[in-house]
Design an enzyme around this catalytic site. Structure first.
Site, PDB file in Angstrom:
ATOM      1  N   SER A  22       0.842  -1.201   0.000  1.00  0.00           N
ATOM      2  CA  SER A  22       0.000   0.000   0.000  1.00  0.00           C
ATOM      3  C   SER A  22       0.880   1.255   0.000  1.00  0.00           C
ATOM      4  O   SER A  22       1.960   1.268   0.580  1.00  0.00           O
ATOM      5  CB  SER A  22      -0.929   0.015   1.208  1.00  0.00           C
ATOM      6  OG  SER A  22      -0.185   0.167   2.393  1.00  0.00           O
ATOM      7  N   ILE A  72       5.530  10.309   5.281  1.00  0.00           N
ATOM      8  CA  ILE A  72       4.436  10.956   4.541  1.00  0.00           C
ATOM      9  C   ILE A  72       3.327  11.345   5.522  1.00  0.00           C
ATOM     10  O   ILE A  72       2.757  12.422   5.423  1.00  0.00           O
ATOM     11  CB  ILE A  72       3.859  10.008   3.452  1.00  0.00           C
ATOM     12  CG1 ILE A  72       4.960   9.410   2.561  1.00  0.00           C
ATOM     13  CG2 ILE A  72       2.791  10.712   2.615  1.00  0.00           C
ATOM     14  CD1 ILE A  72       5.744  10.371   1.720  1.00  0.00           C
ATOM     15  N   CYS A 131       1.768   1.933  11.402  1.00  0.00           N
ATOM     16  CA  CYS A 131       2.420   3.067  10.779  1.00  0.00           C
ATOM     17  C   CYS A 131       3.281   3.821  11.789  1.00  0.00           C
ATOM     18  O   CYS A 131       2.778   4.294  12.802  1.00  0.00           O
ATOM     19  CB  CYS A 131       1.419   4.020  10.160  1.00  0.00           C
ATOM     20  SG  CYS A 131       2.291   5.258   9.238  1.00  0.00           S
ATOM     21  N   LYS A 165      -1.552  -5.846   9.427  1.00  0.00           N
ATOM     22  CA  LYS A 165      -0.219  -5.447   8.957  1.00  0.00           C
ATOM     23  C   LYS A 165       0.635  -5.073  10.164  1.00  0.00           C
ATOM     24  O   LYS A 165       0.256  -4.220  10.961  1.00  0.00           O
ATOM     25  CB  LYS A 165      -0.301  -4.276   7.973  1.00  0.00           C
ATOM     26  CG  LYS A 165       1.083  -3.935   7.409  1.00  0.00           C
ATOM     27  CD  LYS A 165       1.018  -3.111   6.145  1.00  0.00           C
ATOM     28  CE  LYS A 165       2.406  -2.836   5.603  1.00  0.00           C
ATOM     29  NZ  LYS A 165       2.392  -2.083   4.349  1.00  0.00           N
ATOM     30  N   GLY A 265       7.022  -3.018  -2.974  1.00  0.00           N
ATOM     31  CA  GLY A 265       6.717  -1.674  -2.470  1.00  0.00           C
ATOM     32  C   GLY A 265       7.597  -0.610  -3.073  1.00  0.00           C
ATOM     33  O   GLY A 265       7.382  -0.153  -4.203  1.00  0.00           O
TER      34      GLY A 265
END
Lengths: 304, 255
Positions: A22, A72, A131, A165, A265
């Protein structure tokens, strides 16, 4: 020789084990060749959150030895925008769609999973529990008990298979994977990026606007591989492996240690053809080694 | 898996000055798609060093796609060693192009810093067809960064040069040139170069109530708007330089 490449997670079948990670192909950019993307096993758009997120200050990326660090900050337009403007195009793809979601507010995961469960074009949901770019003291994926609690709660309300994940920024990733399995996760995906930073020595300042970020690319591959190896020993659910895959050989290493699927990725930024080259290379390997079923490769590591 | 990937052959890699090079690339159907202001994302080496592609503004798009570059680091050094006939993987043309000046514009002033001059040659190829007075203000570090600007002059451009050390043209910053030219209002601005220069142009034009466009440079990973790595702050929120830009309204950029 006929070749069987198809794999499955839950009741979902994939024509082959190669997908993308992703955040590395957007929501299908205007430049994407759908005909090529449909040759992959699945498509995973960039992680979405319930509300829109602005993301981190720039600079957001920095090139490092054999890789990159990114911060990001899960910039995205939120669930409503995704459903109205991105999903209709993604739904046209003739391969399973795995929607990656993350949450920064209490109950956001519940709302995301409930609403995506109603979408016919969504095949699976990936829970981004890992994340590392957001200023939380501890991530869900860094705590087996929190992982178990979140996955168990979402499993009760999800109409779609769930993928957890995982973050590599833990002491024992297998323990977190096991917790996800116990909670009913249909698969685990690993690894997300490794916490990292870079310093501009002339200015004596961090390079990234967020100070720290996550390392990805071939620099992390051997560590990611060892983590998949460790997780495979603890869980029986399928593993989607990622971490610096640039070539078919990289992907085969992950498959041999036990991954059911592999995701390309960061390599997409270097060469967007990488996922297709990896797929071609896996086929060539199977032909060369006279393997007719990909399952004869998955978890076939010989250690004695 | 994307539409704009070309294996280009190198037609020429010409040394323009002791520092600047011009690389000419060719692939079937490539040059025809270029609009002024767009860029190419070049994989300078097939290995892992350097890891990212390098973005370059398109300088000239006639028979070949040409980029102008200064040898500043590993990527551009490798590029400078490429020989005619070698092939190189390019994504492009990428990004949005310059928009034409608004109707009624009499004068177009292009303010360029260093290799930031690159996108303006292709721009003047288009603008010369209209009746604008074209002015190029070119600021460079020293004479080693000043190449022949005769193609700009051929396109009807008045050229003014400034160097930081005074080794060519006027000594000083390109912004100092701006105060020396005669404005023939309505004047429209295009600028490209280092961020401090763009900030300076933004301030100068704001006080004179001029509008224009700026082409920006950022470190990029994907080049196609998916990784969101090259985002910059604008008055409309974060925008990617690679996909929403590289050309932005001069006053919407927050520097």
């Amino acid at each position: 020789m006929s070749m069987k490449l198809n794999v499955s997670i839950g009741h979902i079948q994939f024509q082959n084990p190669v997908t993308i990670a992703s955040g590395t192909f957007g929501y299908i950019s205007k430049y994407a060749k759908s005909a090529d993307i449909q040759k992959l096993g699945a498509f995973i758009p960039k992680t979405i959150t319930l509300a829109a997120r602005e993301g981190n200050p720039s600079p957001r990326i920095v090139e490092t030895a054999s890789g990159m660090i990114n911060a990001i900050g899960i910039e995205n337009d939120g669930l409503d925008h995704f459903l109205a403007h991105k999903l209709p195009d993604l739904a046209k793809l003739k391969i399973p769609l795995i929607v990656s979601v993350s949450a920064y507010q209490h109950n956001d995961f519940e709302t995301l999973v409930t609403r995506l469960s109603q979408e016919e074009s969504v095949s699976l949901i990936e829970l981004n529990l890992s994340c590392p770019n957001l200023k939380h003291a501890r991530l869900i994926a860094q705590d087996p008990a929190a992982t178990q609690e979140v996955v168990a709660a979402l499993k009760k309300i999800s109409a779609k298979p769930l993928i957890a994940k995982l973050s590599p920024n833990v002491t024992d990733i297998a323990a977190v994977a096991f917790a996800a399995q116990e909670a009913g996760a249909d698969a685990v995906s690993l690894v997300n990026t490794f916490s990292a930073m870079a310093v501009d020595v002339h200015r004596r300042r961090p390079v990234l606007g967020n100070v720290t970020g996550g390392l990805s690319g071939p620099a992390i591959k051997p560590i990611a591989l060892k983590m998949v190896y460790d997780v495979k020993k603890r869980v029986t659910i399928p593993i989607i492996a990622m971490g610096g895959i640039m070539t078919a050989e990289d992907a085969l290493e992950f498959l041999i240690v036990g991954a059911t699927m592999v995701a390309v990725g960061t390599a997409n930024f270097v060469d967007p053809q990488t996922p297709l080259r990896v797929l071609q290379g896996i086929k060539a390997y199977m032909k060369q080694h006279r393997v007719s079923d990909i399952h004869d490769i998955i978890g076939s590591l010989r250690t004695s | 898996m994307i539409k704009c990937q070309y294996t280009c052959s190198i037609v020429k890699n010409q040394k323009m000055t002791s520092r600047l090079f011009c690389l000419s690339l060719k692939a079937p159907g490539f040059v025809q798609r270029v609009l002024p202001g767009q860029f190419v994302h070049v994989r300078v080496a097939n290995g892992l060093k350097p890891f990212f592609r390098r973005p370059f503004s398109i300088f000239r798009a006639q028979k070949t796609v040409d980029i102008l570059y200064d040898v500043v680091g590993l990527g551009t050094r490798i590029l400078s060693e490429k020989k005619k006939g070698e092939s190189i993987d390019c994504l492009g043309p990428l990004g949005i192009s310059f928009r034409l000046p608004p109707p009624g514009t009499k004068q177009v002033v292009m303010i360029a810093g260093g290799v930031g001059v690159a996108p303006f040659l292709a721009l003047t190829d288009v603008l010369k067809k209209e009746k604008y007075q074209l002015v190029l203000l070119y600021g460079a570090r020293d004479k080693d960064h000043v190449f022949s600007l005769k193609e700009f002059r051929k396109n009807g451009c008045q050229v003014h040069i400034a160097t930081d050390d005074g080794s060519h043209g006027v000594k000083g910053r390109v912004s100092a040139l701006f105060s020396k030219i005669n404005l023939k209002m309505p004047t429209y601005i295009y600028t490209c170069g280092p961020k401090p220069m763009i900030k300076c142009v933004q301030d100068l034009t704001r006080t004179q109530h001029l509008s224009g466009q700026a082409s920006l440079e950022e470190v990029m990973a994907c080049g196609v708007g998916v990784c969101l790595g090259c985002s910059i702050k604008t008055t409309k929120g974060f925008r990617t330089v690679c996909h929403d830009g590289p050309v932005f309204d001069l006053q919407e950029i927050i520097l």
